[in-house]
Design a protein around this motif. Structure first.
Motif, PDB file in Angstrom:
ATOM      1  N   ILE A  41      -5.189   5.316 -11.286  1.00  7.68           N
ATOM      2  CA  ILE A  41      -5.719   5.719  -9.989  1.00  7.68           C
ATOM      3  C   ILE A  41      -6.944   4.256  -9.380  1.00  7.68           C
ATOM      4  O   ILE A  41      -6.165   3.741  -8.081  1.00  7.68           O
ATOM      5  CB  ILE A  41      -5.982   6.691  -9.551  1.00  7.68           C
ATOM      6  N   ARG A  42      -7.297   4.106 -10.385  1.00  2.90           N
ATOM      7  CA  ARG A  42      -8.202   2.822  -9.904  1.00  2.90           C
ATOM      8  C   ARG A  42      -7.415   1.814  -9.993  1.00  2.90           C
ATOM      9  O   ARG A  42      -8.039   0.992  -9.202  1.00  2.90           O
ATOM     10  CB  ARG A  42      -9.438   2.702 -11.056  1.00  2.90           C
TER      11      ARG A  42
ATOM     12  N   GLU B 294      -4.243   0.940  -9.559  1.00  5.70           N
ATOM     13  CA  GLU B 294      -3.365   0.643  -8.527  1.00  5.70           C
ATOM     14  C   GLU B 294      -4.196   0.383  -7.396  1.00  5.70           C
ATOM     15  O   GLU B 294      -3.145  -0.253  -6.124  1.00  5.70           O
ATOM     16  CB  GLU B 294      -2.196   2.497  -8.318  1.00  5.70           C
ATOM     17  N   TYR B 295      -5.040   1.141  -6.891  1.00  9.24           N
ATOM     18  CA  TYR B 295      -5.907   0.893  -5.588  1.00  9.24           C
ATOM     19  C   TYR B 295      -7.133  -0.541  -5.628  1.00  9.24           C
ATOM     20  O   TYR B 295      -7.347  -0.724  -4.468  1.00  9.24           O
ATOM     21  CB  TYR B 295      -5.728   2.127  -5.347  1.00  9.24           C
TER      22      TYR B 295
ATOM     23  N   LYS C 189       1.991   1.928  -3.394  1.00  8.78           N
ATOM     24  CA  LYS C 189       0.841   2.449  -4.145  1.00  8.78           C
ATOM     25  C   LYS C 189       0.927   4.030  -3.576  1.00  8.78           C
ATOM     26  O   LYS C 189       0.961   4.567  -4.622  1.00  8.78           O
ATOM     27  CB  LYS C 189       0.333   2.018  -4.000  1.00  8.78           C
ATOM     28  N   ASP C 190       0.927   3.859  -2.395  1.00  8.16           N
ATOM     29  CA  ASP C 190       0.877   5.540  -2.666  1.00  8.16           C
ATOM     30  C   ASP C 190       1.936   6.582  -3.071  1.00  8.16           C
ATOM     31  O   ASP C 190       1.345   7.728  -3.685  1.00  8.16           O
ATOM     32  CB  ASP C 190       0.523   5.957  -0.805  1.00  8.16           C
TER      33      ASP C 190
ATOM     34  N   CYS D 152      -9.843  -0.588   7.056  1.00  8.66           N
ATOM     35  CA  CYS D 152      -9.874  -0.459   5.797  1.00  8.66           C
ATOM     36  C   CYS D 152     -10.536  -0.090   5.302  1.00  8.66           C
ATOM     37  O   CYS D 152      -9.583   1.073   4.030  1.00  8.66           O
ATOM     38  CB  CYS D 152     -10.064  -1.976   5.148  1.00  8.66           C
TER      39      CYS D 152
ATOM     40  N   TYR E  92      -1.670  10.454   6.391  1.00  5.70           N
ATOM     41  CA  TYR E  92      -1.327   8.748   5.998  1.00  5.70           C
ATOM     42  C   TYR E  92      -0.443   8.570   7.269  1.00  5.70           C
ATOM     43  O   TYR E  92      -0.069   7.514   6.921  1.00  5.70           O
ATOM     44  CB  TYR E  92      -0.953   8.563   3.968  1.00  5.70           C
TER      45      TYR E  92
ATOM     46  N   ALA F  33       1.105  -1.332   0.292  1.00  4.72           N
ATOM     47  CA  ALA F  33      -0.037  -0.095  -0.125  1.00  4.72           C
ATOM     48  C   ALA F  33       0.603   1.200  -0.420  1.00  4.72           C
ATOM     49  O   ALA F  33       0.719   2.236  -0.793  1.00  4.72           O
ATOM     50  CB  ALA F  33      -0.864  -0.054   1.039  1.00  4.72           C
TER      51      ALA F  33
ATOM     52  N   ASN G  92      -7.848   7.239   0.798  1.00  8.39           N
ATOM     53  CA  ASN G  92      -7.721   7.495  -0.501  1.00  8.39           C
ATOM     54  C   ASN G  92      -9.065   8.544  -1.398  1.00  8.39           C
ATOM     55  O   ASN G  92      -8.016   9.251  -2.306  1.00  8.39           O
ATOM     56  CB  ASN G  92      -7.443   6.426  -1.438  1.00  8.39           C
TER      57      ASN G  92
ATOM     58  N   HIS H 152      -9.606   3.638   2.280  1.00  3.89           N
ATOM     59  CA  HIS H 152     -11.261   4.222   1.304  1.00  3.89           C
ATOM     60  C   HIS H 152     -11.105   5.622   1.972  1.00  3.89           C
ATOM     61  O   HIS H 152     -10.871   6.088   0.868  1.00  3.89           O
ATOM     62  CB  HIS H 152     -12.157   3.666   1.347  1.00  3.89           C
TER      63      HIS H 152
ATOM     64  N   TYR I  10      -9.943  -0.145  -7.134  1.00  2.10           N
ATOM     65  CA  TYR I  10     -10.818  -0.108  -7.312  1.00  2.10           C
ATOM     66  C   TYR I  10     -12.062  -0.267  -8.924  1.00  2.10           C
ATOM     67  O   TYR I  10     -11.210  -1.093  -9.776  1.00  2.10           O
ATOM     68  CB  TYR I  10     -11.238   1.409  -7.356  1.00  2.10           C
TER      69      TYR I  10
END
Length: 591
Positions: free
Chosen positions: A372-373, A375-376, A62-63, A332, A101, A59, A339, A336, A378
Motif C-alpha cells: 500500500i505504501r 502503490e500510493y 492504483k485504487d 489532494c 470514491y 490513481a 485512502n 489522503h 507514502y
C-alpha cells in the motif's frame, strides 16, 4: 538606486499602455506577437491539464489494484462448504469503496465472465464476458476503458436512471497467493468526476478546454452547453452527443483533425470551432487513452481583451491561479483522507491492530503495508493498538513505540480521520536528499480502526511525503519570479521557496525553507503584509507592492484554509509584473 514609488508605477503603466498602442499602430506584427503569447499559454494549459488527467487515471488504477489485492482476504467468508456463497462482507466493503470514491458501481466478475457480486443488485448474474474491460483484465492487465454509452440503466446527473448514459470502467485481475485467477474486479467510474478535472477558464468569457474521443465526439462538458441545446446541436449533454465539427461544412474542426492524426499543434491565426466561431487553439493527443485534448479561446476576445489587462488583470491572474492551487490542494488532502479511511476499514488492518502471532504472519503483514505504501507513494505506514502502541510499521524503529500522546493519535480518536500540521520528524527518516535525518518536515494522516463490534481498536497512520506539497505549489511557473507557497499558523513556510539558493547564500536558512524560514520582511523584522493578513483568516490581495521575505517588492494574493490551518500565497516581483505585458508573462494565470 532608482526608487520605485506609486506615482512612478502609475507613470510606467500609462507609458507602457500608450507604447503598446503606438507599437500596434506602427507595426501590425504586434498582434501576431500577442497571438504567439496566447498560444504559448494555451499550450501550457493543455500540458498541465494532461498531467492532471493522467494523474487521475493512474490513481484509479492504483485504487483498483489495492482493492483487488485485498479481496482474497474475504475468500473464507465467501466460500463455505455445502452452502451458498455469502457475499455480504465483500459487498459491504465494495459499497464502502463506491461511496467514498464516488464510483457509480463496483462489481466482481468470475473467470467465466458472470457478475457474481455488485453494488447494483440488478446487474448480478449478467454475462460481461464479451466486454473489453473483462477480456483485458482477465489476461492480467489493469485496463482503463474509453467513455461509452451504458448498456444498463445508470443514475445520471439529475438523479434519474438512464440507459446509454456516458460511462467508463477500470478493471484488474483478482488472484490468490498462488496467482490463481479468482476473477476480475471492475469499477464503473462517474464520468462527471473526470469532467470536474477540466480546468475552467473562468476569467475569460470564451476560453475552454475539452476532451474528444477517436471518433471526434466530445467527452467532457462544453462551456456553451445551454446555447448548443437551444440551437438543437445536442439534447442532454455534449458528452458523446456532440461531434466536434464545423457546423458550416460538417467537417471535423482543424484541431480535431490534427488531434486524430496523433499530432500536437496549434493555430494562432484562427479557425472555425464547433459553433462556427473563429478561435485560437492548441491541441495534443493522449495515446495511452486514445483521447484528444483541446484548449481554445475566441480570437476576438483573445486579441482585443489581452491589451486591456495590465494592473487589474495581473492580480486577477494571480487570484485565479491561487484558487486553482487551493482546489488542487484540497483534492489532494481529501484523497489522503479517503485512502487512510479505506486502509482503516480493511480486515487485515483491524487484525494488525491486535498484533501478529508469528514470524510468517509478521512478514505477510509487513508486505501488505509496504504494498500500500509503495502503490500510493507514502513515506511510511504504521498501525497502533487502542493504547497507542505501534504494533506494525514499515519504519522498523517505530514498532513498540508509544504514540498515545501524539496529535495524529488523539485527534483521530476524536474525529475519525485527521490531517496533522507539517512538523519536524522526531525519528530518523529519509530526507529529500536521500539521507536519514531527524527534523525532516513530515505530515501525518490518520484514521480510527474499529473492530467487528464497532469498538475502538486503534489508529492507522500514513506518513505523507511533504515533497508532494512542494510539487503541488510549484506545479506551474509564474514568470521568472512568481511563486506559490504554504505557511502554517505561525507564519512559517511549510513548502519550499523558489529562491532557496539565494536564501542559503544569505544564510537565512540552512537546509530548506520548510519549517526554517519565517515569512518576515528582513528590513522591518515583522511579518510580510501578505502573511500577516493571511493569518487573520481573510482572503485578499495587494497590487501596489509590499516587501516579501527577501525584502523584494512584490504584488500578491493570499487566502486561509481553516480546515488545515494553512495559508496559501501567490506572489510575483513587482518589477516583473509591471515590466511585462500579460501577453509575455502568461495568460495561463489569467485563465
Amino acid at each position: 538606486m532608482f526608487k520605485l514609488t506609486k506615482s512612478t508605477i502609475a507613470t510606467l503603466i500609462s507609458f507602457s499602455l500608450l507604447s503598446m498602442f503606438v507599437v500596434k499602430m506602427a507595426f501590425p506584427d504586434t498582434l501576431s506577437i500577442i497571438r504567439e503569447g496566447i498560444v504559448r499559454d494555451l499550450q501550457g494549459i493543455t500540458r498541465k491539464q494532461a498531467e492532471i488527467i493522467t494523474a487521475w487515471v493512474d490513481a484509479r488504477k492504483k485504487d483498483i489494484r489495492v482493492t483487488a489485492h485485498n479481496l482474497p482476504a474475504y475468500r473464507n467468508a465467501v466460500i463455505r462448504e455445502d452452502k451458498e456463497p455469502d457475499f455480504s462482507k465483500p459487498l459491504e466493503y465494495l459499497t464502502f469503496l463506491k461511496n467514498i470514491y464516488h464510483y457509480k458501481e463496483v462489481f466482481i466478475v468470475n473467470p467465466m465472465g458472470a457478475v457474481i457480486v455488485s453494488t447494483d443488485k440488478s446487474n448480478v448474474g449478467k454475462d460481461v464476458s464479451s466486454a473489453q474491460y473483462f477480456q483485458e483484465a482477465v489476461k492480467g492487465k489493469t485496463f482503463f476503458s474509453d467513455i461509452m454509452p451504458s448498456t444498463v440503466p445508470v443514475e445520471n446527473e439529475f438523479g434519474e436512471q438512464e440507459l446509454g448514459l456516458p460511462t467508463m470502467f477500470v478493471s484488474t485481475q483478482v488472484t490468490n497467493e498462488k496467482m490463481d485467477v479468482l476473477g476480475v474486479l471492475v469499477f464503473r467510474l462517474d464520468v462527471n468526476e473526470l469532467i470536474k478535472l477540466i480546468i475552467p477558464m473562468k476569467a475569460t468569457e470564451t476560453g475552454e478546454t475539452y476532451l474528444i474521443n477517436k471518433d471526434g465526439y466530445m467527452l467532457t462538458a462544453s462551456r456553451f452547453t445551454n446555447n448548443l441545446k437551444e440551437e438543437g446541436f445536442i439534447k442532454k449533454r455534449t458528452t458523446l452527443e456532440l461531434k466536434v465539427a464545423n457546423p458550416k461544412t460538417g467537417n471535423l474542426t482543424q484541431a480535431v483533425q490534427q488531434c486524430l492524426k496523433g499530432a500536437e499543434g496549434y493555430n494562432d491565426t484562427g479557425y472555425l470551432d464547433y459553433r462556427g466561431t473563429s478561435v485560437i487553439g492548441n491541441w495534443m493527443w493522449l495515446p495511452y487513452l486514445n483521447w484528444g485534448l483541446i484548449a481554445e479561446i475566441d480570437i476576438d476576445e483573445a486579441c482585443n481583451e489581452v491589451r486591456k489587462f495590465f494592473q487589474e488583470t495581473t492580480i486577477k491572474n494571480l487570484r485565479g491561479f491561487m484558487h486553482r492551487q487551493v482546489n488542487v490542494l484540497k483534492m489532494c488532502m481529501e484523497g489522503h483522507k479517503n485512502n487512510v479511511a479505506s486502509v482503516a476499514r480493511k480486515p487485515q488492518t483491524v487484525h494488525f491492530a491486535k498484533g501478529v502471532a508469528s514470524v510468517d504472519e509478521f512478514v505477510n503483514a509487513l508486505n501488505y503495508l509496504e504494498f500500500i505504501r509503495d502503490e500510493y507513494g507514502y513515506k511510511g505506514i504504521f498501525v497502533c493498538d487502542s493504547a497507542g502502541i505501534v504494533k506494525l510499521s514499515t519504519e522498523k524503529n517505530l514498532v513498540s513505540m508509544d504514540v498515545s500522546k501524539e496529535n495524529y493519535f488523539t485527534e483521530a480518536k476524536k474525529r475519525g480521520v485527521f490531517v496533522s500540521d507539517v512538523m519536524p520528524s522526531t525519528t530518523l527518516i529519509l530526507n529529500e536528499f536521500g539521507k536519514m535525518e531527524r527534523n525532516v518536515p513530515t505530515l501525518f494522516v490518520s484514521a480510527v480502526i474499529k473492530d467487528g463490534d464497532d469498538a475502538f481498536a486503534g489508529v492507522v497512520v500514513l506518513r505523507v511525503d511533504t515533497m508532494e506539497l512542494n510539487k503541488l505549489m510549484q506545479s506551474a511557473e509564474i514568470g521568472e519570479s512568481g511563486e506559490t507557497y504554504l505557511i502554517n499558523s505561525d507564519g512559517v513556510l511549510i513548502t519550499e521557496s523558489r529562491f532557496v539558493i539565494e536564501l542559503k547564500r544569505k544564510e537565512m536558512i540552512k537546509t530548506r525553507t520548510a519549517l526554517e524560514l519565517k515569512g518576515i520582511n528582513p528590513k522591518s523584522g515583522r511579518l510580510t503584509k501578505g502573511i500577516a493578513e493571511c493569518l487573520s483568516g481573510t482572503e485578499g490581495y495587494d497590487v501596489t507592492g509590499y516587501p516579501d521575505y527577501r525584502g523584494v517588492p512584490v504584488i500578491g494574493t493570499w487566502c486561509w484554509i481553516p480546515e488545515y490551518e494553512w495559508g496559501v500565497l501567490v506572489e510575483i516581483d513587482l518589477d516583473e509584473a509591471f515590466r511585462k505585458s500579460s501577453a509575455f508573462w502568461g495568460i495561463k494565470q489569467y485563465f
